[in-house]
Design a protein around this motif. Structure first.
Motif, mmCIF file in Angstrom:
data_model
loop_
_atom_site.group_PDB
_atom_site.id
_atom_site.type_symbol
_atom_site.label_atom_id
_atom_site.label_comp_id
_atom_site.label_asym_id
_atom_site.label_seq_id
_atom_site.Cartn_x
_atom_site.Cartn_y
_atom_site.Cartn_z
ATOM 1 N N GLY A 198 0.785 -1.231 -0.149
ATOM 2 C CA GLY A 198 -0.158 0.012 -0.082
ATOM 3 C C GLY A 198 0.808 1.263 0.156
ATOM 4 O O GLY A 198 0.443 2.178 -0.902
ATOM 5 N N VAL A 199 1.842 1.415 0.872
ATOM 6 C CA VAL A 199 2.655 2.551 0.887
ATOM 7 C C VAL A 199 3.670 2.806 -0.312
ATOM 8 O O VAL A 199 4.009 3.643 -0.654
ATOM 9 N N LEU A 200 3.963 1.472 -1.004
ATOM 10 C CA LEU A 200 5.003 1.787 -2.110
ATOM 11 C C LEU A 200 4.289 2.176 -3.391
ATOM 12 O O LEU A 200 4.713 2.914 -4.142
ATOM 13 N N TYR A 201 2.919 1.682 -3.545
ATOM 14 C CA TYR A 201 2.065 1.970 -4.705
ATOM 15 C C TYR A 201 1.676 3.460 -4.466
ATOM 16 O O TYR A 201 1.839 4.159 -5.532
ATOM 17 N N ASP A 202 1.626 3.984 -3.279
ATOM 18 C CA ASP A 202 1.573 5.216 -3.130
ATOM 19 C C ASP A 202 2.575 6.166 -3.346
ATOM 20 O O ASP A 202 2.390 7.239 -4.160
ATOM 21 N N TRP A 203 3.725 5.673 -3.128
ATOM 22 C CA TRP A 203 5.085 6.637 -3.338
ATOM 23 C C TRP A 203 5.264 6.624 -4.913
ATOM 24 O O TRP A 203 5.518 7.618 -5.308
ATOM 25 N N VAL A 204 5.017 5.368 -5.423
ATOM 26 C CA VAL A 204 5.443 5.466 -6.870
ATOM 27 C C VAL A 204 4.556 6.448 -7.770
ATOM 28 O O VAL A 204 4.941 6.769 -8.674
ATOM 29 N N LYS A 205 3.171 6.704 -7.441
ATOM 30 C CA LYS A 205 2.418 7.734 -8.132
ATOM 31 C C LYS A 205 3.226 9.065 -8.422
ATOM 32 O O LYS A 205 2.824 9.665 -9.393
ATOM 33 N N ASP A 206 4.036 9.375 -7.255
ATOM 34 C CA ASP A 206 4.605 10.712 -7.470
ATOM 35 C C ASP A 206 6.162 10.517 -7.868
ATOM 36 O O ASP A 206 7.063 11.605 -8.145
ATOM 37 N N LYS A 207 6.592 9.503 -8.217
ATOM 38 C CA LYS A 207 8.102 9.097 -8.738
ATOM 39 C C LYS A 207 7.985 8.284 -9.847
ATOM 40 O O LYS A 207 7.965 7.013 -9.889
ATOM 41 N N PRO A 208 7.941 8.951 -11.040
ATOM 42 C CA PRO A 208 7.767 8.409 -12.351
ATOM 43 C C PRO A 208 9.029 7.547 -12.736
ATOM 44 O O PRO A 208 8.897 6.535 -13.690
ATOM 45 N N ASP A 209 10.119 7.701 -12.039
ATOM 46 C CA ASP A 209 11.443 6.926 -12.273
ATOM 47 C C ASP A 209 11.309 5.432 -11.697
ATOM 48 O O ASP A 209 12.068 4.980 -11.961
ATOM 49 N N PHE A 210 10.396 5.235 -10.711
ATOM 50 C CA PHE A 210 10.592 4.227 -10.012
ATOM 51 C C PHE A 210 9.270 3.379 -10.224
ATOM 52 O O PHE A 210 8.310 4.094 -10.485
ATOM 53 N N GLU A 211 9.309 2.237 -9.894
ATOM 54 C CA GLU A 211 8.165 1.383 -9.847
ATOM 55 C C GLU A 211 8.022 0.100 -8.973
ATOM 56 O O GLU A 211 9.034 -0.382 -8.568
ATOM 57 N N VAL A 212 6.607 -0.403 -8.548
ATOM 58 C CA VAL A 212 6.918 -1.615 -7.901
ATOM 59 C C VAL A 212 6.978 -2.609 -8.717
ATOM 60 O O VAL A 212 6.230 -2.908 -9.851
#
Length: 285
Positions: free
Chosen positions: A219-233
């Motif tokens: 849950g927290v990782l999917y939320d974080w990558v929403k604002d970090k286009p260079d990263f992904e789950v």
């Protein structure tokens, strides 16, 4: 040594680290008029209630003190000087049931899950995106489950780190005393684990390249990558976890109120509304 600073929020008060050396909270003196020769001393932890509300002893009268570890977006995090999040909304409903306000204490996660913060009288409960485990049940009591979770891996796009088996020789960020750390210790053979006190520091290390990947709840990782286009789950691991609200061992009165509130919000549809507010969709039944 963590020292304390008070900061007003929507949910009353945040207590968090600062450079202050001392913070003294002085309760108001109650002056009792003697009558019929009764000079008994009231207990330090006064019960809530009145007007049909549940009677529950709290560590600080008039407030429901919630120990949590910030940041853990979208469950609990600070924004615009306020602590908000999914967990915070749920605990606000528990506080409302008791006729009090919520007070938030920001504290390292290990003191929560070990029960040390409860035993020291630091808080009444903890909503901290905390997975119910058999080991933790030895030290604290849990509410009924209120959220399903699993572990996940996050890395830079194009890294090829799409499984835990590909981390040999790499640095893997983990949050201290979490189920993500437990999973990595058992399964990330050959990886160098780097421990962080909180999620914010763990993800900052990933963003700056101090670690190659990080593991934490999905849950927290999917939320974080929403604002970090260079990263992904890059991978989810089927760990079948469920979150619970923690209380001091044996605090059955407060635990009953929490469980009653969780049952009420789920049956009324309020839980679905809060879930959609923070995750953008209703929970899967």
């Amino acid at each position: 040594m963590r020292t304390l600073e008070l900061m007003m929020t929507r949910s009353d008060i945040v207590v968090r680290p600062s450079k202050l050396r001392v913070l003294a909270l002085l309760p108001a003196l109650a002056i009792a008029v003697a009558g019929c020769g009764d000079d008994s001393t009231p207990p330090a932890s006064q019960p809530t209630g009145g007007g049909g509300q549940p009677q529950v002893a709290l560590v600080q009268p008039g407030t429901l003190t919630n120990c949590t570890g910030l940041p853990y977006k979208p469950f609990e995090y600070e924004e615009g000087g306020k602590v908000i999040g999914f967990d915070i909304d749920l605990v606000d409903l528990v506080a409302k049931k008791l006729g009090v306000t919520q007070k938030i204490v920001d504290t390292p996660f290990d003191g929560i899950q070990s029960g040390a913060d409860f035993n020291a009288g630091k808080c009444d409960l903890s909503s901290a995106g905390m997975t119910i485990t058999e080991d933790r049940k030895k030290d604290i009591d849990f509410s009924d489950p209120y959220f399903d979770a699993t572990q996940a891996l996050v890395a830079k796009k194009g890294s090829g780190l799409d499984d835990i088996t590909k981390l040999s020789g790499k640095k893997l960020g983990v949050q201290n005393e979490t189920t993500g750390q437990d999973y990595a210790e058992k399964n990330a053979s050959g990886a160098s684990l780097v421990n962080f006190e909180d999620l914010g520091l763990e993800l900052q290390a990933l963003e700056t390249g101090a670690v190659d990947a990080a593991i934490n709840d999905n849950g927290v990782l999917y939320d974080w990558v929403k604002d970090k286009p260079d990263f992904e789950v890059t991978k989810e691991f089927d760990t079948g976890e469920q979150y619970g609200i923690g209380v001091k061992k044996g605090n059955t009165e407060l635990l009953k109120v929490i469980n009653d509130v969780l049952a009420e919000v789920k049956s009324s549809g309020e839980y679905d509304r809060i879930y959609e507010k923070w995750f953008g969709k209703k929970p899967t039944k």
